[in-house]
Design an enzyme around this catalytic site. Structure first.
Site, PDB file in Angstrom:
ATOM      1  N   TYR A 234      29.382  -8.969  74.331  1.00 44.14           N
ATOM      2  CA  TYR A 234      30.670  -9.545  73.920  1.00 44.14           C
ATOM      3  C   TYR A 234      30.477 -10.570  72.796  1.00 44.14           C
ATOM      4  O   TYR A 234      31.227 -10.570  71.805  1.00 44.14           O
ATOM      5  CB  TYR A 234      31.310 -10.177  75.154  1.00 44.14           C
ATOM      6  CG  TYR A 234      32.701 -10.707  74.991  1.00 44.14           C
ATOM      7  CD1 TYR A 234      33.793  -9.847  74.864  1.00 44.14           C
ATOM      8  CD2 TYR A 234      32.949 -12.079  74.992  1.00 44.14           C
ATOM      9  CE1 TYR A 234      35.087 -10.350  74.746  1.00 44.14           C
ATOM     10  CE2 TYR A 234      34.231 -12.588  74.882  1.00 44.14           C
ATOM     11  CZ  TYR A 234      35.295 -11.721  74.757  1.00 44.14           C
ATOM     12  OH  TYR A 234      36.568 -12.213  74.634  1.00 44.14           O
TER      13      TYR A 234
ATOM     14  N   LYS B  12      32.125  -9.929  69.199  1.00 52.35           N
ATOM     15  CA  LYS B  12      33.168 -10.854  68.751  1.00 52.35           C
ATOM     16  C   LYS B  12      32.781 -11.545  67.437  1.00 52.35           C
ATOM     17  O   LYS B  12      33.635 -11.864  66.621  1.00 52.35           O
ATOM     18  CB  LYS B  12      33.464 -11.881  69.850  1.00 52.35           C
ATOM     19  CG  LYS B  12      34.304 -11.312  70.993  1.00 52.35           C
ATOM     20  CD  LYS B  12      35.599 -10.686  70.477  1.00 52.35           C
ATOM     21  CE  LYS B  12      36.686 -10.606  71.514  1.00 52.35           C
ATOM     22  NZ  LYS B  12      37.863  -9.834  71.011  1.00 52.35           N
TER      23      LYS B  12
HETATM   24  P1  NAI Z   1      43.738  -8.459  78.963  1.00 51.85           P
HETATM   25  O1  NAI Z   1      42.751  -7.686  79.754  1.00 51.85           O
HETATM   26  O2  NAI Z   1      44.875  -9.091  79.711  1.00 51.85           O
HETATM   27  O3  NAI Z   1      44.345  -7.565  77.805  1.00 51.85           O
HETATM   28  C1  NAI Z   1      43.569  -6.695  77.048  1.00 51.85           C
HETATM   29  C2  NAI Z   1      44.321  -5.375  76.925  1.00 51.85           C
HETATM   30  O4  NAI Z   1      43.562  -4.497  76.094  1.00 51.85           O
HETATM   31  C3  NAI Z   1      44.506  -4.670  78.285  1.00 51.85           C
HETATM   32  O5  NAI Z   1      45.868  -4.428  78.517  1.00 51.85           O
HETATM   33  C4  NAI Z   1      43.696  -3.396  78.119  1.00 51.85           C
HETATM   34  O6  NAI Z   1      44.251  -2.276  78.807  1.00 51.85           O
HETATM   35  C5  NAI Z   1      43.697  -3.188  76.612  1.00 51.85           C
HETATM   36  N1  NAI Z   1      42.573  -2.370  76.194  1.00 51.85           N
HETATM   37  C6  NAI Z   1      41.286  -2.421  76.610  1.00 51.85           C
HETATM   38  N2  NAI Z   1      40.548  -1.505  76.005  1.00 51.85           N
HETATM   39  C7  NAI Z   1      41.364  -0.832  75.150  1.00 51.85           C
HETATM   40  C8  NAI Z   1      41.168   0.214  74.228  1.00 51.85           C
HETATM   41  N3  NAI Z   1      39.975   0.780  74.084  1.00 51.85           N
HETATM   42  N4  NAI Z   1      42.218   0.643  73.497  1.00 51.85           N
HETATM   43  C9  NAI Z   1      43.439   0.072  73.650  1.00 51.85           C
HETATM   44  N5  NAI Z   1      43.695  -0.909  74.549  1.00 51.85           N
HETATM   45  C10 NAI Z   1      42.660  -1.377  75.270  1.00 51.85           C
HETATM   46  O7  NAI Z   1      42.917  -9.587  78.169  1.00 51.85           O
HETATM   47  P2  NAI Z   1      43.359 -10.785  77.218  1.00 51.85           P
HETATM   48  O8  NAI Z   1      42.750 -12.016  77.750  1.00 51.85           O
HETATM   49  O9  NAI Z   1      44.804 -10.756  76.936  1.00 51.85           O
HETATM   50  O10 NAI Z   1      42.519 -10.424  75.911  1.00 51.85           O
HETATM   51  C11 NAI Z   1      43.068 -10.126  74.657  1.00 51.85           C
HETATM   52  C12 NAI Z   1      42.014 -10.359  73.598  1.00 51.85           C
HETATM   53  O11 NAI Z   1      41.677 -11.739  73.536  1.00 51.85           O
HETATM   54  C13 NAI Z   1      40.693  -9.617  73.849  1.00 51.85           C
HETATM   55  O12 NAI Z   1      40.184  -9.151  72.627  1.00 51.85           O
HETATM   56  C14 NAI Z   1      39.800 -10.699  74.398  1.00 51.85           C
HETATM   57  O13 NAI Z   1      38.434 -10.418  74.215  1.00 51.85           O
HETATM   58  C15 NAI Z   1      40.276 -11.882  73.599  1.00 51.85           C
HETATM   59  N6  NAI Z   1      39.943 -13.164  74.177  1.00 51.85           N
HETATM   60  C16 NAI Z   1      40.573 -13.582  75.293  1.00 51.85           C
HETATM   61  C17 NAI Z   1      40.239 -14.796  75.843  1.00 51.85           C
HETATM   62  C18 NAI Z   1      40.954 -15.353  76.993  1.00 51.85           C
HETATM   63  O14 NAI Z   1      40.688 -16.531  77.334  1.00 51.85           O
HETATM   64  N7  NAI Z   1      41.869 -14.623  77.630  1.00 51.85           N
HETATM   65  C19 NAI Z   1      39.137 -15.614  75.288  1.00 51.85           C
HETATM   66  C20 NAI Z   1      38.611 -15.110  74.060  1.00 51.85           C
HETATM   67  C21 NAI Z   1      38.988 -13.902  73.554  1.00 51.85           C
END
Ligand code: NAI
Length: 301
Positions: A166, A170
């Protein structure tokens, strides 16, 4: 304060079926954008797929009077990326905004990490951003307008235990932004990157419960909405954001030390002697491109 509106604009939000992406899709639609709600609908570790995550968000947007269409492709293939962009163009006739947000986790400490865990996380975060950005950029270049927001993480920018895949993916997303911002400059395509911290299924067992309850995704959304707007004229920037804290992060170049004259040999001992100056963060500045780093060589060349 004038309103930020997206009437006539078409946006793609990847991974918009849950968490942060869902808040972006809802708000963009509320402000007039037509939105492609992309979500594979898999589990947190990237396994499985379902149409319900994207469908639920599309239904909510429509219920609120907005316009949206679901797309269930994975961002991690070139076909998937093309199809996501085609969904925007075929349905709404154009594309103005792309938010690369889809993400998964497969955490393991370095020695326990298997190739498959490395490959999948890099495929979704890093290759996925490329797969969607490339066809999106082609449309934006043609139209002379585009706003792209990538999603990095403090884990990539600063490091985190147990996330080699990751962290690397990232940071790669930041490298992609650097390129897209430079290549997009003359076409009015701005590309920026956020490093959020927010409560979602990705962080529910990482953040302590008292923090988790406060770190609402809604606190991240306003920055992303602004970066997607016509009002934003900045590009190639990185922002930390969490709970109402917004701070620019930057990869900088320090003044450093000049050793030798560009022709005589330099010894490891001289590096040791000058270590304080070499590692000093005095006189740091961001660079617009690699070429600017040559400016530091001065009389050495
Ligand atoms: P989340 O798990 O709630 O949402 C991520 C969404 O991406 C999910 O709905 C999932 O089904 C979808 N997804 C996964 N693989 C996929 C693919 N191959 N094609 C299309 N859709 C796909 O997670 P969250 O926290 O909302 O994360 C959003 C972004 O923010 C991610 O890139 C994560 O790495 C990043 N992020 C989040 C942090 C946090 O504190 N929540 C911290 C740092 C980065």
């Amino acid at each position: 304060m004038s309103d930020i509106r997206f009437d006539g604009r078409v946006a793609i939000v990847t991974g918009a079926g849950a968490g942060l992406g869902k808040t972006y899709a809802l708000e963009l639609a509320k402000r007039g954008a037509k939105v492609v709600v992309n979500d594979l609908g898999g589990a947190r570790d990237g396994s499985g797929a379902s149409t319900s995550a994207a469908d639920l968000v599309v239904n909510e947007i429509k219920k609120n009077g907005g316009e949206a269409i679901a797309n269930y492709d994975s961002v991690a293939t070139m076909d998937g990326g093309q199809n996501i962009v085609n969904t925007a163009v075929d349905t709404f006739g154009k594309l103005d905004i792309l938010i690369n947000n889809a993400g998964i986790l497969r955490d393991k400490s370095l020695l326990k990490m298997e190739e498959a865990e490395w490959d999948l996380v890099v495929a979704v975060h890093l290759k996925g951003a490329f797969c969607v950005t490339k066809p999106a950029f082609a449309i934006m270049k043609q139209n002379g307008y585009g706003r792209i927001v990538n999603t990095t993480s403090g884990a990539g920018l600063y490091g985190n235990f147990g996330q080699a895949n990751y962290c690397a993916a990232k940071m790669g997303v930041v490298g992609l932004m650097n390129n897209v911002a430079i290549e997009g400059a003359k076409y009015n395509v701005k590309c920026n990157t956020i490093a959020p911290v927010a409560a979602s299924r990705l962080t529910e067992d990482i953040l302590p419960p008292e923090m988790f309850n406060k770190l609402k995704p809604d606190f991240i959304m306003p920055l992303v909405v602004y970066l997607c707007s016509e009002a934003n004229q900045d590009t190639k920037m990185i922002f930390n954001c969490a709970a109402g804290w917004f701070s620019r992060a930057e990869i900088v170049c320090a003044k450093g030390a000049t050793i030798g004259d560009g022709s005589r040999e330099i010894s490891a001992e001289e590096i040791k002697e000058n270590w304080g100056r070499i590692t000093s963060l005095d006189e740091i500045k961001p660079l617009n491109n690699i070429g600017e780093s040559f400016g530091y060589l001065g009389s050495l060349l």
